[in-house]
Design a protein around this motif. Sequence first.
Motif, short mmCIF file in Angstrom:
data_model
loop_
_atom_site.label_atom_id
_atom_site.label_comp_id
_atom_site.label_asym_id
_atom_site.label_seq_id
_atom_site.Cartn_x
_atom_site.Cartn_y
_atom_site.Cartn_z
N LEU A 31 0.79 -1.09 0.03
CA LEU A 31 0.05 -0.22 -0.28
C LEU A 31 0.68 0.86 0.26
O LEU A 31 0.59 2.39 -0.84
CB LEU A 31 -1.02 -0.13 1.08
N PRO A 32 1.88 1.47 0.81
CA PRO A 32 2.78 2.53 0.79
C PRO A 32 3.08 2.97 -0.83
O PRO A 32 3.18 4.38 -1.10
CB PRO A 32 4.04 2.50 1.47
N ALA A 33 3.47 2.07 -1.77
CA ALA A 33 4.45 1.95 -2.64
C ALA A 33 2.71 2.12 -4.14
O ALA A 33 3.20 3.49 -4.10
CB ALA A 33 4.50 0.95 -3.65
N GLY A 58 0.61 -2.99 4.81
CA GLY A 58 1.06 -1.63 5.49
C GLY A 58 3.09 -1.81 5.63
O GLY A 58 3.11 -2.92 4.49
N PRO A 59 3.37 -1.03 6.10
CA PRO A 59 2.13 -0.42 7.41
C PRO A 59 1.33 1.32 6.24
O PRO A 59 1.75 1.91 5.69
CB PRO A 59 3.33 0.08 7.95
N ALA A 60 0.60 0.84 6.78
CA ALA A 60 -0.52 2.10 6.88
C ALA A 60 -1.76 2.18 7.08
O ALA A 60 -1.72 1.53 7.47
CB ALA A 60 -0.81 2.12 5.42
N VAL A 61 -2.13 3.61 7.56
CA VAL A 61 -3.65 3.83 7.44
C VAL A 61 -4.51 3.79 6.46
O VAL A 61 -4.59 5.36 5.94
CB VAL A 61 -3.18 5.18 8.81
N VAL A 62 -5.70 3.19 6.12
CA VAL A 62 -6.66 3.53 5.78
C VAL A 62 -7.41 4.44 5.23
O VAL A 62 -8.25 3.70 7.01
CB VAL A 62 -7.17 2.81 4.84
N ALA A 63 -7.53 5.90 5.34
CA ALA A 63 -8.88 5.88 5.28
C ALA A 63 -10.03 6.02 3.89
O ALA A 63 -10.09 6.02 3.00
CB ALA A 63 -8.43 7.81 5.09
N VAL A 64 -11.02 4.96 4.65
CA VAL A 64 -12.12 4.82 4.00
C VAL A 64 -13.50 5.29 3.36
O VAL A 64 -13.72 6.05 4.42
CB VAL A 64 -12.57 3.60 4.81
N MET A 65 -13.37 5.91 2.16
CA MET A 65 -13.26 7.07 1.39
C MET A 65 -14.71 6.54 0.66
O MET A 65 -14.98 5.70 0.79
CB MET A 65 -13.02 8.33 0.88
#
Length: 140
Positions: A31-33, A58-65
């Motif tokens: 996800l970061p890439a 990840g590491p990542a935080v996904v903002a679910v939109m």
Amino acid sequence: MTDTPSPMPLDAMANQDLVSRDAFEKEAVWLPAMAVQHWNAGKMSIEGKTFTDCLIEGPAVVAVMNNTTFDSCAMGTTTDTRNLLYRPMGQKLAGVVGMSNCTFVRCRFAQVGFTGSDGLLEQLQAGVTTLTSQLPGTAS
């Protein structure tokens, strides 16, 4: 004398592919890439993609939109679903990967947290499937 453009490096071509593709199936997605490649292409969120049977890392935080859905996904390895959820404190989110109009089908998430509206966080807390059986010392 005219300069001849050099061919695009293979890694740049692969990265462009992360932006232009609409579907990912049975593959690991870092996800970061993917987020950085979208930002470099002028897109501030990842939009309109379908992930089927993928490992989303990840590491990542996904903002679910807008209209992003999760169907039969394992959202992470934890004994407490709340460990995967982050409540926004202000009006805007910074440092997150926005996902809009994306569909996740039978995906597994590793080292990924989730944020969004209070309603979304409540839905995720109630309906999240976690991989507790993979934690050391937990019963299957």
